[in-house]
Write an enzyme that holds these catalytic residues in place. Structure first.
Site, PDB file in Angstrom:
ATOM      1  N   HIS A  63      -8.458  -1.767   5.117  1.00 21.48           N
ATOM      2  CA  HIS A  63      -8.234  -2.269   6.469  1.00 21.48           C
ATOM      3  C   HIS A  63      -8.459  -3.784   6.479  1.00 21.48           C
ATOM      4  O   HIS A  63      -9.107  -4.332   5.574  1.00 21.48           O
ATOM      5  CB  HIS A  63      -9.181  -1.588   7.451  1.00 21.48           C
ATOM      6  CG  HIS A  63      -8.763  -0.201   7.805  1.00 21.48           C
ATOM      7  ND1 HIS A  63      -9.659   0.786   8.129  1.00 21.48           N
ATOM      8  CD2 HIS A  63      -7.538   0.366   7.896  1.00 21.48           C
ATOM      9  CE1 HIS A  63      -9.008   1.902   8.410  1.00 21.48           C
ATOM     10  NE2 HIS A  63      -7.712   1.671   8.269  1.00 21.48           N
ATOM     11  N   LYS A  87     -10.415  -6.305   3.455  1.00 25.80           N
ATOM     12  CA  LYS A  87      -9.569  -6.817   2.379  1.00 25.80           C
ATOM     13  C   LYS A  87     -10.343  -7.737   1.430  1.00 25.80           C
ATOM     14  O   LYS A  87     -10.120  -7.713   0.225  1.00 25.80           O
ATOM     15  CB  LYS A  87      -8.334  -7.500   2.947  1.00 25.80           C
ATOM     16  CG  LYS A  87      -7.377  -6.472   3.559  1.00 25.80           C
ATOM     17  CD  LYS A  87      -6.045  -7.041   3.864  1.00 25.80           C
ATOM     18  CE  LYS A  87      -5.173  -6.131   4.698  1.00 25.80           C
ATOM     19  NZ  LYS A  87      -5.079  -4.745   4.347  1.00 25.80           N
ATOM     20  N   THR A 116      -0.971  -0.773  -0.515  1.00 27.66           N
ATOM     21  CA  THR A 116      -0.239  -1.223   0.658  1.00 27.66           C
ATOM     22  C   THR A 116      -0.044  -2.736   0.528  1.00 27.66           C
ATOM     23  O   THR A 116      -0.762  -3.407  -0.216  1.00 27.66           O
ATOM     24  CB  THR A 116      -0.992  -0.849   1.946  1.00 27.66           C
ATOM     25  OG1 THR A 116      -2.354  -1.246   1.836  1.00 27.66           O
ATOM     26  CG2 THR A 116      -0.917   0.648   2.206  1.00 27.66           C
ATOM     27  N   GLY A 117       0.937  -3.275   1.238  1.00 24.21           N
ATOM     28  CA  GLY A 117       1.425  -4.626   1.022  1.00 24.21           C
ATOM     29  C   GLY A 117       0.403  -5.738   0.942  1.00 24.21           C
ATOM     30  O   GLY A 117       0.266  -6.396  -0.089  1.00 24.21           O
ATOM     31  N   THR A 118      -0.317  -5.975   2.022  1.00 23.41           N
ATOM     32  CA  THR A 118      -1.261  -7.084   2.036  1.00 23.41           C
ATOM     33  C   THR A 118      -2.428  -6.833   1.095  1.00 23.41           C
ATOM     34  O   THR A 118      -2.862  -7.736   0.381  1.00 23.41           O
ATOM     35  CB  THR A 118      -1.778  -7.338   3.471  1.00 23.41           C
ATOM     36  OG1 THR A 118      -0.654  -7.461   4.346  1.00 23.41           O
ATOM     37  CG2 THR A 118      -2.615  -8.594   3.544  1.00 23.41           C
ATOM     38  N   THR A 119      -2.909  -5.610   1.053  1.00 18.34           N
ATOM     39  CA  THR A 119      -4.001  -5.272   0.132  1.00 18.34           C
ATOM     40  C   THR A 119      -3.563  -5.539  -1.300  1.00 18.34           C
ATOM     41  O   THR A 119      -4.311  -6.143  -2.082  1.00 18.34           O
ATOM     42  CB  THR A 119      -4.430  -3.800   0.303  1.00 18.34           C
ATOM     43  OG1 THR A 119      -4.904  -3.608   1.630  1.00 18.34           O
ATOM     44  CG2 THR A 119      -5.520  -3.422  -0.688  1.00 18.34           C
ATOM     45  N   SER A 174       3.318  -2.707   4.244  1.00 13.92           N
ATOM     46  CA  SER A 174       2.050  -2.825   4.946  1.00 13.92           C
ATOM     47  C   SER A 174       1.702  -1.468   5.560  1.00 13.92           C
ATOM     48  O   SER A 174       2.596  -0.710   5.939  1.00 13.92           O
ATOM     49  CB  SER A 174       2.191  -3.878   6.046  1.00 13.92           C
ATOM     50  OG  SER A 174       1.078  -3.883   6.890  1.00 13.92           O
ATOM     51  N   GLY A 175       0.417  -1.164   5.643  1.00 17.63           N
ATOM     52  CA  GLY A 175      -0.014   0.134   6.182  1.00 17.63           C
ATOM     53  C   GLY A 175       0.619   0.498   7.511  1.00 17.63           C
ATOM     54  O   GLY A 175       1.227   1.558   7.650  1.00 17.63           O
ATOM     55  N   ASP A 195       0.992   3.365   4.438  1.00 24.39           N
ATOM     56  CA  ASP A 195       0.096   4.532   4.375  1.00 24.39           C
ATOM     57  C   ASP A 195       0.919   5.798   4.141  1.00 24.39           C
ATOM     58  O   ASP A 195       0.544   6.665   3.353  1.00 24.39           O
ATOM     59  CB  ASP A 195      -0.708   4.688   5.671  1.00 24.39           C
ATOM     60  CG  ASP A 195      -1.668   3.538   5.925  1.00 24.39           C
ATOM     61  OD1 ASP A 195      -2.109   2.897   4.952  1.00 24.39           O
ATOM     62  OD2 ASP A 195      -1.972   3.282   7.101  1.00 24.39           O
ATOM     63  N   ASP A 232     -12.512   0.363   7.684  1.00 21.32           N
ATOM     64  CA  ASP A 232     -13.338  -0.374   8.634  1.00 21.32           C
ATOM     65  C   ASP A 232     -13.586   0.523   9.841  1.00 21.32           C
ATOM     66  O   ASP A 232     -12.712   0.677  10.689  1.00 21.32           O
ATOM     67  CB  ASP A 232     -12.626  -1.656   9.064  1.00 21.32           C
ATOM     68  CG  ASP A 232     -13.410  -2.424  10.120  1.00 21.32           C
ATOM     69  OD1 ASP A 232     -14.587  -2.084  10.369  1.00 21.32           O
ATOM     70  OD2 ASP A 232     -12.838  -3.359  10.701  1.00 21.32           O
ATOM     71  N   HIS A 261      -2.710   2.309  14.148  1.00 21.29           N
ATOM     72  CA  HIS A 261      -2.016   3.327  13.348  1.00 21.29           C
ATOM     73  C   HIS A 261      -3.004   4.366  12.812  1.00 21.29           C
ATOM     74  O   HIS A 261      -2.833   4.911  11.736  1.00 21.29           O
ATOM     75  CB  HIS A 261      -1.209   2.671  12.222  1.00 21.29           C
ATOM     76  CG  HIS A 261      -2.042   1.973  11.193  1.00 21.29           C
ATOM     77  ND1 HIS A 261      -2.733   0.820  11.445  1.00 21.29           N
ATOM     78  CD2 HIS A 261      -2.288   2.284   9.904  1.00 21.29           C
ATOM     79  CE1 HIS A 261      -3.382   0.454  10.354  1.00 21.29           C
ATOM     80  NE2 HIS A 261      -3.133   1.321   9.407  1.00 21.29           N
ATOM     81  N   ASP A 317      -1.717   7.593  11.288  1.00 22.10           N
ATOM     82  CA  ASP A 317      -1.231   7.491   9.909  1.00 22.10           C
ATOM     83  C   ASP A 317      -2.389   7.544   8.918  1.00 22.10           C
ATOM     84  O   ASP A 317      -2.299   8.182   7.868  1.00 22.10           O
ATOM     85  CB  ASP A 317      -0.456   6.184   9.698  1.00 22.10           C
ATOM     86  CG  ASP A 317       0.784   6.096  10.547  1.00 22.10           C
ATOM     87  OD1 ASP A 317       1.343   7.146  10.892  1.00 22.10           O
ATOM     88  OD2 ASP A 317       1.188   4.969  10.873  1.00 22.10           O
ATOM     89  N   ARG A 343      -5.989  13.270   5.204  1.00 22.83           N
ATOM     90  CA  ARG A 343      -5.787  14.717   5.165  1.00 22.83           C
ATOM     91  C   ARG A 343      -5.028  15.120   3.911  1.00 22.83           C
ATOM     92  O   ARG A 343      -5.389  16.085   3.237  1.00 22.83           O
ATOM     93  CB  ARG A 343      -5.039  15.185   6.421  1.00 22.83           C
ATOM     94  CG  ARG A 343      -4.865  16.703   6.500  1.00 22.83           C
ATOM     95  CD  ARG A 343      -4.117  17.146   7.736  1.00 22.83           C
ATOM     96  NE  ARG A 343      -2.765  16.635   7.843  1.00 22.83           N
ATOM     97  CZ  ARG A 343      -1.722  17.112   7.135  1.00 22.83           C
ATOM     98  NH1 ARG A 343      -1.888  18.100   6.287  1.00 22.83           N
ATOM     99  NH2 ARG A 343      -0.532  16.601   7.288  1.00 22.83           N
TER     100      ARG A 343
END
Length: 126
Positions: free
Chosen positions: A12, A16, A38-41, A59-60, A65, A85, A92, A95, A101
């Protein structure tokens, strides 16, 4: 060189920096994995540890996600590290819950914070 096992990394926004620090501190262990993030991570991980084999997805909130969830359901993800976080509302959130899950349903080892990730990563054979 990256191994055949695949690790998913997600963080989150407020986590990061923690994920980048985790990647930098654990480059040797992470280098044994093919990593999807995910993109930014993924970008932050590559900035911190540029030699890692990281594939960046969306990106999430824009579907990243869900992309990782699809990879879990097709058996392409072997473990998930998701720095959550818990103090910031997530638009989202549905998601995120679906992704968690799927990790539970498919019995994927999952760490949700730095302390657990540090303990989990060395126990996974890559």
């Amino acid at each position: 060189m990256a191994g055949s096992k695949c690790l998913a990394l997600i963080a989150h926004d407020q986590k990061k920096d923690d994920m980048a620090a985790f990647a930098r501190a654990n480059q040797d262990l992470l280098s044994r994995w093919k990593i999807v993030a995910t993109g930014t991570t993924g970008g932050r991980v590559l900035d911190a540890a540029p030699d890692l084999d990281v594939t960046r997805l969306k990106s999430g909130p824009l579907g990243g996600d869900q992309q990782i969830g699809a990879l879990i359901s097709t058996g392409e993800i072997d473990a998930l590290i998701f720095f959550v976080d818990p103090l910031t509302p997530m638009p989202h959130d549905v998601d995120v819950k679906a992704l968690m899950r799927l990790a539970i349903v498919y019995d994927i080892p999952m760490a949700l914070n730095d302390a657990t990730a540090i303990k989990l990563l060395p126990t996974l054979e890559a």
